[in-house]
Design a protein around this motif. Structure first.
Motif, PDB file in Angstrom:
ATOM      1  N   VAL A  62      28.886  41.249  21.172  1.00 47.91           N
ATOM      2  CA  VAL A  62      28.080  41.285  22.397  1.00 47.91           C
ATOM      3  C   VAL A  62      26.774  42.034  22.149  1.00 47.91           C
ATOM      4  CG1 VAL A  62      27.956  42.240  24.741  1.00 47.91           C
ATOM      5  CG2 VAL A  62      29.993  40.994  23.999  1.00 47.91           C
ATOM      6  N   ASP A  63      26.852  43.218  21.544  1.00 44.78           N
ATOM      7  CA  ASP A  63      25.638  43.975  21.254  1.00 44.78           C
ATOM      8  C   ASP A  63      24.778  43.256  20.216  1.00 44.78           C
ATOM      9  OD1 ASP A  63      26.253  45.938  23.058  1.00 44.78           O
ATOM     10  OD2 ASP A  63      27.018  47.354  21.580  1.00 44.78           O
ATOM     11  N   GLY A  64      25.422  42.656  19.232  1.00 45.31           N
ATOM     12  CA  GLY A  64      24.660  41.936  18.211  1.00 45.31           C
ATOM     13  C   GLY A  64      23.874  40.783  18.792  1.00 45.31           C
ATOM     14  N   ALA A  65      24.494  40.044  19.710  1.00 48.20           N
ATOM     15  CA  ALA A  65      23.803  38.914  20.328  1.00 48.20           C
ATOM     16  C   ALA A  65      22.622  39.378  21.158  1.00 48.20           C
ATOM     17  CB  ALA A  65      24.774  38.120  21.207  1.00 48.20           C
ATOM     18  N   ALA A  66      22.657  40.613  21.649  1.00 48.16           N
ATOM     19  CA  ALA A  66      21.620  41.128  22.541  1.00 48.16           C
ATOM     20  C   ALA A  66      20.493  41.835  21.809  1.00 48.16           C
ATOM     21  CB  ALA A  66      22.246  42.087  23.553  1.00 48.16           C
ATOM     22  N   LEU A  67      20.543  41.918  20.506  1.00 48.03           N
ATOM     23  CA  LEU A  67      19.571  42.725  19.774  1.00 48.03           C
ATOM     24  C   LEU A  67      18.282  42.000  19.433  1.00 48.03           C
ATOM     25  CD1 LEU A  67      18.993  45.415  18.109  1.00 48.03           C
ATOM     26  CD2 LEU A  67      19.793  44.088  16.137  1.00 48.03           C
ATOM     27  N   LEU A  68      18.398  40.870  18.774  1.00 47.05           N
ATOM     28  CA  LEU A  68      17.294  40.385  17.951  1.00 47.05           C
ATOM     29  C   LEU A  68      16.077  39.934  18.747  1.00 47.05           C
ATOM     30  CD1 LEU A  68      16.732  40.185  14.970  1.00 47.05           C
ATOM     31  CD2 LEU A  68      17.558  37.835  15.004  1.00 47.05           C
ATOM     32  N   LEU A  69      16.261  39.058  19.708  1.00 42.75           N
ATOM     33  CA  LEU A  69      15.098  38.450  20.357  1.00 42.75           C
ATOM     34  C   LEU A  69      14.249  39.490  21.091  1.00 42.75           C
ATOM     35  CD1 LEU A  69      13.682  35.776  20.729  1.00 42.75           C
ATOM     36  CD2 LEU A  69      14.997  35.420  22.814  1.00 42.75           C
ATOM     37  N   THR A  70      14.881  40.378  21.827  1.00 38.52           N
ATOM     38  CA  THR A  70      14.110  41.358  22.592  1.00 38.52           C
ATOM     39  C   THR A  70      13.496  42.427  21.690  1.00 38.52           C
ATOM     40  OG1 THR A  70      16.235  42.415  23.064  1.00 38.52           O
ATOM     41  CG2 THR A  70      15.263  41.083  24.795  1.00 38.52           C
ATOM     42  N   TYR A  71      14.285  42.985  20.790  1.00 36.52           N
ATOM     43  CA  TYR A  71      13.767  44.074  19.960  1.00 36.52           C
ATOM     44  C   TYR A  71      12.814  43.562  18.887  1.00 36.52           C
ATOM     45  CZ  TYR A  71      16.828  47.538  22.087  1.00 36.52           C
ATOM     46  OH  TYR A  71      17.428  48.393  22.982  1.00 36.52           O
ATOM     47  N   ALA A  72      13.087  42.415  18.313  1.00 32.34           N
ATOM     48  CA  ALA A  72      12.167  41.876  17.299  1.00 32.34           C
ATOM     49  C   ALA A  72      10.842  41.487  17.937  1.00 32.34           C
ATOM     50  CB  ALA A  72      12.798  40.687  16.583  1.00 32.34           C
ATOM     51  N   THR A  73      10.904  40.904  19.141  1.00 36.94           N
ATOM     52  CA  THR A  73       9.670  40.616  19.869  1.00 36.94           C
ATOM     53  C   THR A  73       8.892  41.895  20.135  1.00 36.94           C
ATOM     54  OG1 THR A  73      10.551  38.639  20.943  1.00 36.94           O
ATOM     55  CG2 THR A  73       8.718  39.734  22.030  1.00 36.94           C
ATOM     56  N   SER A  74       9.572  42.927  20.592  1.00 38.66           N
ATOM     57  CA  SER A  74       8.894  44.157  20.989  1.00 38.66           C
ATOM     58  C   SER A  74       8.350  44.931  19.796  1.00 38.66           C
ATOM     59  CB  SER A  74       9.843  45.040  21.810  1.00 38.66           C
ATOM     60  OG  SER A  74      10.163  44.411  23.038  1.00 38.66           O
TER      61      SER A  74
END
Length: 332
Positions: free
Chosen positions: A115-127
């Motif tokens: 669940v946490d892994g799925a929530a990481l990449l798009l938002t944090y990599a964008t930011s």
């Protein structure tokens, strides 16, 4: 396998669960058993045919996943059946299985949940791309974050604080203000809901100016757009950087005389294109994100999870701009 499919353009109510044959990986690909898929605003746009990518129908939305390798295609090195990973395939994630390019997969450590892994990449990599590469955020800068309680907004707050910036969060409710402060924002302001007339825009600009202080904001992170954009730009400081991240409130028209008066930059942020054009740079950012995660300076904020059969509700919540943090569909 089961998948939530878009057959025709429309809202989340048009999505239907279907049974499909299991896909098979081709050369350079991995077959992934999806364990979790995060919902992001592009999922709202892609099923309405309003996104920059339009996959052939029927397709499953879901552009961000975590799961396990179930089969390895020819020519793939470094991956084995059972390996845990995260990836941003763009679509296809709201299905029990999906085929992805092996080069797009990133290992997920055993101590991190799907669940946490799925929530990481798009938002944090964008930011991190927005703030570090496009915004050139430095220690001591003042950062104004619009839509600060959403997934990218909370990520921007945490990354801004990790960089040593003073972070002002702008949100639409007291509950969202609490979430922003909990993420580390130095201050949080509540703005009214648009649309705004000229008087309303002037008042909003003053709210932003008062919050950032007399020198203005060094960096403005805007994933909202619409009638909020011009008032925010009016609060920018000399040689500031205004980051264009998204437009859920509509595509704004900015008066370019403001950029001359402030000698400021308006910078577009397209993380997906950056990752494709500069994979080494993106890999360095991802490594930094995992380092910051291990250090406790960032961490995905998942406010709700949904089973696959209710994934349309998650997309509807995202469309209504009421979500705090990330929404994740689980497929265990």
């Amino acid at each position: 396998m089961k998948a939530l499919l878009s057959h025709d353009p429309g809202g989340p109510e048009t999505l239907k669960i279907a049974d499909l044959p299991d896909p098979k990986p081709g050369e350079g690909e991995l077959l992934v058993r999806v364990r979790a898929a995060a919902i992001n605003y592009p999922d709202v746009l892609i099923i309405e045919d309003k996104y920059q990518f339009k996959p052939p129908r029927p397709f499953a939305p879901g552009g961000e996943i975590a799961g396990e390798v179930e089969a390895v295609g020819e020519g793939v090195d470094g991956w084995s059946v059972g390996d845990r990973l995260i990836a941003v395939p763009g679509w296809g994630g709201l299905a029990e299985k999906v085929v992805i390019a092996a080069k797009s997969a990133i290992p997920l450590p055993a101590e991190r949940s799907f669940v946490d892994g799925a929530a990481l990449l798009l938002t944090y990599a964008t930011s991190i791309h927005a703030l570090y590469d496009r915004g050139h955020l430095e220690e001591g800068d003042t950062l104004l974050v619009l839509g600060a309680a959403g997934g990218v907004g909370l990520a921007a707050i945490e990354l801004g604080k990790a960089r040593g910036a003073r972070v002002i969060a702008a949100v639409s409710s007291e509950g969202k203000a609490r979430a922003a402060r909990q993420a580390g924002a130095d201050d949080a302001i509540i703005y009214p809901r648009g649309p705004f007339d000229r008087v309303g825009q002037k008042a909003l600009a003053q709210l932003f100016k008062d919050a950032v202080g007399p020198n203005g904001a060094d960096v403005i992170y805007d994933p909202v757009g619409g009638d909020y954009a011009e008032p925010a730009l009016r609060a920018i400081g000399w040689e500031g950087r205004y980051l264009v991240v998204g437009f859920p409130a509509g595509i704004p028209r900015l008066p370019l005389n403001l950029t001359l008066l402030k000698s400021c930059d308006v910078c577009g942020v397209f993380w997906g294109a950056f990752a494709a054009r500069d994979p080494k740079g993106n890999a360095a950012h991802v490594a930094e994100l995992f380092r910051l995660w291990d250090a406790g300076k960032i961490g995905p904020k998942v406010s709700a999870t949904y089973p696959l059969g209710r994934a349309g509700e998650a997309i509807a919540a995202m469309a209504g701009r009421e979500a705090i943090g990330k929404l994740v569909v689980t497929l265990d």
